[in-house]
Design a protein around this motif. Structure first.
Motif, short mmCIF file in Angstrom:
data_model
loop_
_atom_site.label_atom_id
_atom_site.label_comp_id
_atom_site.label_asym_id
_atom_site.label_seq_id
_atom_site.Cartn_x
_atom_site.Cartn_y
_atom_site.Cartn_z
N PRO A 11 0.84 -1.20 0.00
CA PRO A 11 0.00 0.00 0.00
C PRO A 11 0.88 1.26 0.00
O PRO A 11 1.89 1.32 0.69
N PHE A 12 0.48 2.24 -0.80
CA PHE A 12 1.15 3.54 -0.85
C PHE A 12 0.14 4.59 -0.40
O PHE A 12 -0.98 4.63 -0.90
N VAL A 13 0.53 5.43 0.55
CA VAL A 13 -0.33 6.48 1.06
C VAL A 13 0.41 7.80 0.88
O VAL A 13 1.55 7.95 1.31
N THR A 14 -0.25 8.76 0.23
CA THR A 14 0.32 10.09 0.06
C THR A 14 -0.54 11.08 0.82
O THR A 14 -1.76 11.11 0.65
N ILE A 15 0.10 11.89 1.64
CA ILE A 15 -0.58 12.90 2.44
C ILE A 15 -0.03 14.26 2.03
O ILE A 15 1.18 14.47 2.05
N GLU A 16 -0.92 15.16 1.66
CA GLU A 16 -0.51 16.52 1.32
C GLU A 16 -0.91 17.45 2.46
O GLU A 16 -2.06 17.47 2.88
N LEU A 17 0.08 18.19 2.96
CA LEU A 17 -0.13 19.11 4.07
C LEU A 17 0.46 20.46 3.72
O LEU A 17 1.47 20.52 3.01
N LEU A 18 -0.14 21.52 4.23
CA LEU A 18 0.52 22.81 4.11
C LEU A 18 1.79 22.78 4.95
O LEU A 18 1.82 22.18 6.02
N GLU A 19 2.83 23.41 4.45
CA GLU A 19 4.10 23.44 5.15
C GLU A 19 3.94 23.99 6.56
O GLU A 19 2.98 24.70 6.85
N GLY A 20 4.86 23.61 7.42
CA GLY A 20 4.86 24.15 8.78
C GLY A 20 4.74 23.13 9.88
O GLY A 20 4.88 23.47 11.05
N ARG A 21 4.49 21.86 9.54
CA ARG A 21 4.42 20.82 10.59
C ARG A 21 5.84 20.46 11.02
O ARG A 21 6.77 20.48 10.23
N THR A 22 5.98 20.09 12.28
CA THR A 22 7.29 19.70 12.79
C THR A 22 7.60 18.26 12.38
O THR A 22 6.68 17.48 12.07
N PRO A 23 8.88 17.90 12.39
CA PRO A 23 9.22 16.49 12.11
C PRO A 23 8.53 15.53 13.08
O PRO A 23 8.13 14.44 12.69
N GLU A 24 8.37 15.94 14.33
CA GLU A 24 7.71 15.09 15.32
C GLU A 24 6.24 14.87 14.95
O GLU A 24 5.73 13.75 15.08
N GLN A 25 5.56 15.91 14.49
CA GLN A 25 4.17 15.76 14.07
C GLN A 25 4.06 14.84 12.87
O GLN A 25 3.17 13.99 12.80
N LYS A 26 4.98 14.99 11.92
CA LYS A 26 4.96 14.14 10.73
C LYS A 26 5.25 12.69 11.10
O LYS A 26 4.61 11.77 10.59
N ARG A 27 6.19 12.48 11.99
CA ARG A 27 6.53 11.12 12.43
C ARG A 27 5.32 10.46 13.09
O ARG A 27 4.99 9.31 12.78
N GLU A 28 4.66 11.17 13.97
CA GLU A 28 3.48 10.62 14.65
C GLU A 28 2.38 10.30 13.63
O GLU A 28 1.74 9.25 13.71
N LEU A 29 2.16 11.21 12.69
CA LEU A 29 1.15 10.97 11.65
C LEU A 29 1.49 9.73 10.84
O LEU A 29 0.63 8.87 10.61
N MET A 30 2.75 9.58 10.43
CA MET A 30 3.16 8.42 9.64
C MET A 30 2.99 7.12 10.42
O MET A 30 2.54 6.12 9.87
N GLU A 31 3.34 7.15 11.70
CA GLU A 31 3.18 5.95 12.53
C GLU A 31 1.71 5.56 12.65
O GLU A 31 1.36 4.38 12.53
N LYS A 32 0.85 6.54 12.87
CA LYS A 32 -0.58 6.24 13.03
C LYS A 32 -1.21 5.79 11.72
O LYS A 32 -2.02 4.86 11.71
N ILE A 33 -0.85 6.43 10.63
CA ILE A 33 -1.37 6.02 9.32
C ILE A 33 -0.92 4.59 9.02
O ILE A 33 -1.70 3.76 8.56
N THR A 34 0.35 4.29 9.28
CA THR A 34 0.86 2.93 9.04
C THR A 34 0.07 1.91 9.85
O THR A 34 -0.34 0.87 9.32
#
Length: 72
Positions: A11-34
């Motif tokens: 499975p491939f998931v692409t998430i488009e976000l407006l710039e400005g999220r922290t690496p920690e926020q992105k990491r948490e999002l990726m972990e939860k999506i996974t």
């Protein structure tokens, strides 16, 4: 998810976000999506690919107004 030859699909998931999220926020999002993808389509985490695309605020508009435009 098995294909005709019995191998597991990736499975491939692409998430488009407006710039400005922290690496920690992105990491948490990726972990939860996974986790959700694994539980939903019954694949191991090693098969899940998550991509985050940061959208520049001057590359995105709503109602003809850039997200980088001053708010009225």
């Amino acid at each position: 998810m098995l294909n005709m030859k019995g191998s597991v699909h990736m499975p491939f998931v692409t998430i488009e976000l407006l710039e400005g999220r922290t690496p920690e926020q992105k990491r948490e999002l990726m972990e939860k999506i996974t986790k959700v993808v694994c539980e939903t389509v019954n694949v191991p985490a090693e098969r899940v690919h998550v991509f985050i695309e940061d959208l520049k605020k001057d590359h995105y508009a709503v109602a003809g107004k850039f997200m980088s435009d001053p708010k009225e």
